[in-house]
Enzyme design. Structure first.
Site, short mmCIF file in Angstrom:
data_model
loop_
_atom_site.label_atom_id
_atom_site.label_comp_id
_atom_site.label_asym_id
_atom_site.label_seq_id
_atom_site.Cartn_x
_atom_site.Cartn_y
_atom_site.Cartn_z
N THR A 164 13.99 -7.46 -10.49
CA THR A 164 13.20 -6.29 -9.96
C THR A 164 12.73 -5.26 -11.00
OG1 THR A 164 13.13 -4.83 -8.03
CG2 THR A 164 15.41 -5.15 -9.06
N LYS A 190 9.90 -7.17 -14.46
CA LYS A 190 9.30 -8.09 -14.22
C LYS A 190 8.31 -8.58 -14.92
CE LYS A 190 9.61 -7.06 -9.08
NZ LYS A 190 8.77 -7.23 -7.76
N ASN A 205 9.34 -12.36 -10.63
CA ASN A 205 10.35 -11.94 -9.86
C ASN A 205 11.61 -12.80 -9.66
OD1 ASN A 205 9.43 -13.59 -7.88
ND2 ASN A 205 10.10 -12.18 -6.33
N ASP A 265 7.11 -13.00 -4.63
CA ASP A 265 6.50 -11.95 -3.75
C ASP A 265 4.99 -12.51 -3.35
OD1 ASP A 265 8.56 -9.97 -4.36
OD2 ASP A 265 7.58 -9.19 -6.37
N GLY A 313 -2.39 1.73 -3.54
CA GLY A 313 -1.59 1.54 -4.49
C GLY A 313 -2.03 0.53 -5.47
N ALA A 357 3.78 -4.28 -7.27
CA ALA A 357 3.52 -5.21 -6.06
C ALA A 357 1.98 -5.17 -5.73
CB ALA A 357 4.20 -4.31 -5.13
N THR A 371 -3.80 7.27 -9.35
CA THR A 371 -4.40 7.02 -10.79
C THR A 371 -5.28 6.03 -10.87
OG1 THR A 371 -2.07 7.59 -11.64
CG2 THR A 371 -3.58 6.74 -13.29
N LEU A 372 -6.67 6.44 -10.92
CA LEU A 372 -7.69 5.52 -10.74
C LEU A 372 -7.61 4.48 -11.65
CD1 LEU A 372 -9.96 5.71 -8.60
CD2 LEU A 372 -11.56 6.81 -10.26
P1 NAP Z 1 5.21 0.85 -9.08
O1 NAP Z 1 4.74 -0.31 -9.96
O2 NAP Z 1 6.16 1.79 -9.69
O3 NAP Z 1 4.09 1.50 -8.31
C1 NAP Z 1 4.16 2.50 -7.78
C2 NAP Z 1 2.91 3.20 -6.82
O4 NAP Z 1 3.03 4.18 -5.98
C3 NAP Z 1 1.66 3.34 -7.73
O5 NAP Z 1 0.45 2.74 -7.15
C4 NAP Z 1 1.85 4.83 -7.63
O6 NAP Z 1 0.46 5.48 -8.06
C5 NAP Z 1 2.01 5.09 -6.18
N1 NAP Z 1 2.71 6.34 -6.11
C6 NAP Z 1 4.02 6.82 -6.38
N2 NAP Z 1 4.07 8.07 -6.28
C7 NAP Z 1 2.88 8.44 -5.49
C8 NAP Z 1 2.65 9.70 -4.98
N3 NAP Z 1 3.46 10.74 -4.84
N4 NAP Z 1 1.24 9.80 -4.62
C9 NAP Z 1 0.49 8.74 -4.39
N5 NAP Z 1 0.64 7.61 -5.07
C10 NAP Z 1 2.10 7.34 -5.63
O7 NAP Z 1 6.10 0.28 -7.83
P2 NAP Z 1 5.87 -1.22 -7.04
O8 NAP Z 1 7.07 -2.42 -7.84
O9 NAP Z 1 4.68 -1.50 -7.08
O10 NAP Z 1 6.57 -1.12 -5.89
C11 NAP Z 1 6.19 -0.14 -4.87
C12 NAP Z 1 6.89 0.08 -3.59
O11 NAP Z 1 6.87 -1.32 -2.93
C13 NAP Z 1 8.29 0.45 -3.59
O12 NAP Z 1 8.65 1.14 -2.64
C14 NAP Z 1 9.04 -0.96 -3.43
O13 NAP Z 1 10.25 -0.55 -2.74
C15 NAP Z 1 8.20 -1.58 -2.60
N6 NAP Z 1 8.32 -3.27 -2.81
C16 NAP Z 1 8.67 -3.89 -1.42
C17 NAP Z 1 8.77 -5.34 -1.62
C18 NAP Z 1 9.16 -6.02 -0.43
O14 NAP Z 1 9.74 -7.30 -0.67
N7 NAP Z 1 9.09 -5.46 0.72
C19 NAP Z 1 8.52 -5.89 -2.90
C20 NAP Z 1 8.31 -5.16 -3.84
C21 NAP Z 1 7.81 -3.74 -3.91
P3 NAP Z 1 0.25 5.88 -9.64
O15 NAP Z 1 -0.37 4.47 -10.19
O16 NAP Z 1 -0.69 6.94 -9.51
O17 NAP Z 1 1.43 6.36 -10.45
#
Ligand code: NAP
Length: 480
Positions: free
Chosen positions: A278, A282, A303, A318, A342, A346, A367-368
């Site tokens: 995780t 990854k 993953n 995933d 987002g 993920a 972040t565009l």
């Molecule tokens: P990541 O790579 O850190 O990406 C985070 C995303 O959230 C980015 O798009 C970021 O935007 C955005 N973000 C963070 N804070 C923000 C804010 N205050 N306002 C607007 N956008 C914001 O994380 P990830 O691995 O993709 O995981 C994201 C979420 O998915 C987590 O909550 C995780 O627990 C969940 N997840 C769930 C599963 C499942 O099996 N259900 C699997 C994987 C992940 P910026 O680019 O602008 O920073």
């Protein structure tokens, strides 16, 4: 053996704690440094109040103890308590031969010779353990790994000190795996508590029921999840329940890792057959893989790692975990276009999965440039998250992939004010809480909802299959 640490002000409260945890524990440790002063004087009665062996301990403050007291008084209280039928007494390794030691030996009470280090692992830890056990005592070291490489050192204790009676504990978050896999370190016992008396301690219920830590033997296959942070992960529950249900001799453990390389050394050392990966590893694991699936190649992240002849292979579950709950709607043509909120790790897998099934995607992100990168790779559109409302009424599926709304910030919604028409399918991949603020609003508008736990369970079941070669047992509740 699982030993419950009793950090209570009275003997009666300590007895209640034992009763509450009785089915999960084999022995307990009475910590005199937590008892009220007048209760300390009656401590010798405690072994007759409970029906299991008891370790007697009066920990000094410098070793993590609770009460500041003169060394003379501490020893006097310990000496008096030894009138009771304790099975073990803990004596620190730097305490010179004393009346406590003499009394314990006379009464046939085993001595646990202990060493604590809250900063590090001492350089010469193995020779220290060897000397501490020299007089036929049990050597106990509770030390602090500062990296995963330090953890690996502790796991070598069994090989280096075969036959030496010992308890080897890694404290803090890095050390949690040493508490669960205590038998693979050759430790006589592991300590448990409901309220983390020492850094990294976990509950007896978790050790006994979730991990079945006391059932581990030399043939038990070790699986796990690497991440940083990782202790919040729901995967251990899912996999351990599956293993137990099909009588698969395996355990799944959370590993806090700072460096992927040291974990691959661990994986080789224990001949692991696979592990989950995780955030933030990854992508880091990719350079250690000899073979990857098409999904890993295209998404650029992995993953799940499994052992195949002569190498490690990377899989991305995933991708399937996400798509499975909405597959029927894609195949029936109900989902033709999607808004993905987002552009993190993920989102990358999700956008690729949707595009792979011909769904038209627009990515919205704060972040565009990150949205643009994923859009470029997947031939789709992107926009700023601030423009979300302009997509109202024009999409069939909305997927929320940011960490906004994740516990504990449960009142946040990344597209606050978005007008749902009620015909959208809304999928939030956050699984804690199950019902996010965004889903709550979509639900009120009459939308079809999908939860992060669905994706988590589906991707976990596929991992289970990759790890064991068996389907995840249908009758098991994966606990999410
Ligand atoms: P990541 O790579 O850190 O990406 C985070 C995303 O959230 C980015 O798009 C970021 O935007 C955005 N973000 C963070 N804070 C923000 C804010 N205050 N306002 C607007 N956008 C914001 O994380 P990830 O691995 O993709 O995981 C994201 C979420 O998915 C987590 O909550 C995780 O627990 C969940 N997840 C769930 C599963 C499942 O099996 N259900 C699997 C994987 C992940 P910026 O680019 O602008 O920073």
């Amino acid at each position: 053996m699982i030993c419950l640490t009793l950090a209570e002000p009275t003997l009666e409260r300590a007895k209640e704690k034992v009763q509450k945890n009785r089915e999960y524990i084999d022995l307990c440790e009475l910590r005199l440094d937590y008892l009220d002063e007048k209760e300390q004087k009656m401590a010798s009665h405690f072994p007759s109040m409970v029906d299991l062996p008891v370790i007697l301990t009066f920990r000094r403050v410098q070793d993590g103890g609770h009460t500041q007291i003169s060394e003379k008084s501490r020893r006097a209280i310990l000496f008096q308590a030894l009138d009771g039928d304790f099975s073990y007494v803990d004596i620190e390794e730097d305490v010179k031969k004393s009346e406590i030691e003499d009394k314990a030996r006379e009464k046939g009470i085993r001595i646990i010779r202990s060493l604590h280090d809250f900063e590090k692992i001492p350089d010469d830890i193995f020779s220290k353990i060897f000397h501490m056990a020299e007089k036929g005592d049990i050597a106990k070291v509770a030390v602090t790994p500062r990296s995963f490489l330090d953890v690996l050192t502790l796991f070598r204790a069994e090989e280096e000190l075969k036959g030496v009676e010992k308890i080897v504990i890694g404290m803090g978050e890095y050390g949690v795996c040493t508490r669960i896999l205590y038998k693979r370190l050759g430790s006589l016992l592991t300590f448990a508590s409901d309220e983390e008396v020492a850094p990294g301690q976990i509950s007896a219920h978790k050790l006994k029921v979730e991990y079945m830590a006391d059932q581990v033997n030399e043939r038990t296959a070790i699986y796990g999840i690497i991440g940083n942070p990782v202790m919040h992960s729901a995967s251990p529950l899912l996999h351990n329940r599956g293993f137990h249900a099909i009588n698969f001799n395996a355990i799944y453990v959370p590993f806090l890792v700072d460096n992927v390389r040291s974990f691959f050394m661990f994986a080789e050392y224990f001949k692991m057959r696979g592990f989950s990966v995780t955030v933030p590893f990854k992508v880091d694991v990719l350079s250690y893989l000899g073979n990857v699936t098409r999904e890993v190649k295209q998404i650029g992240s992995c993953n799940t790692v499994v052992r195949v002849p002569g190498m490690w292979k990377g899989i991305n579950t995933d991708y399937y975990g996400f798509i499975k709950p909405i597959m029927n709607d894609i195949e029936s043509g109900r989902i033709k276009n999607a808004l993905v909120i987002g552009a993190g790790g993920a989102s990358q897998a999700i956008v690729w999965a949707l595009r792979n099934y011909g769904v038209k995607v627009t990515i919205l992100n704060r972040t565009l440039s990150r949205a643009e990168n994923i859009a470029r790779l997947n031939l789709c559109d992107y926009d700023s998250i601030e423009n979300a409302s302009s997509y109202s009424g024009s999409v069939d599926l909305i997927v929320q992939t940011t960490s906004v709304g994740l516990y504990p910030d449960v009142n946040q919604n990344p597209i606050e004010g978005f007008k749902f028409t009620g015909s959208e399918i809304v999928y939030d991949i956050i699984y804690k809480p199950r019902m996010t603020k965004l889903l709550e609003e979509a639900g009120k508008a009459g939308c079809t909802l999908h939860f992060g736990s669905e994706m988590l369970i589906e991707q976990g079941k596929l991992q289970f299959e990759a790890f064991t070669g068996y389907h995840y047992p249908r009758w098991v509740d994966p606990g999410l």
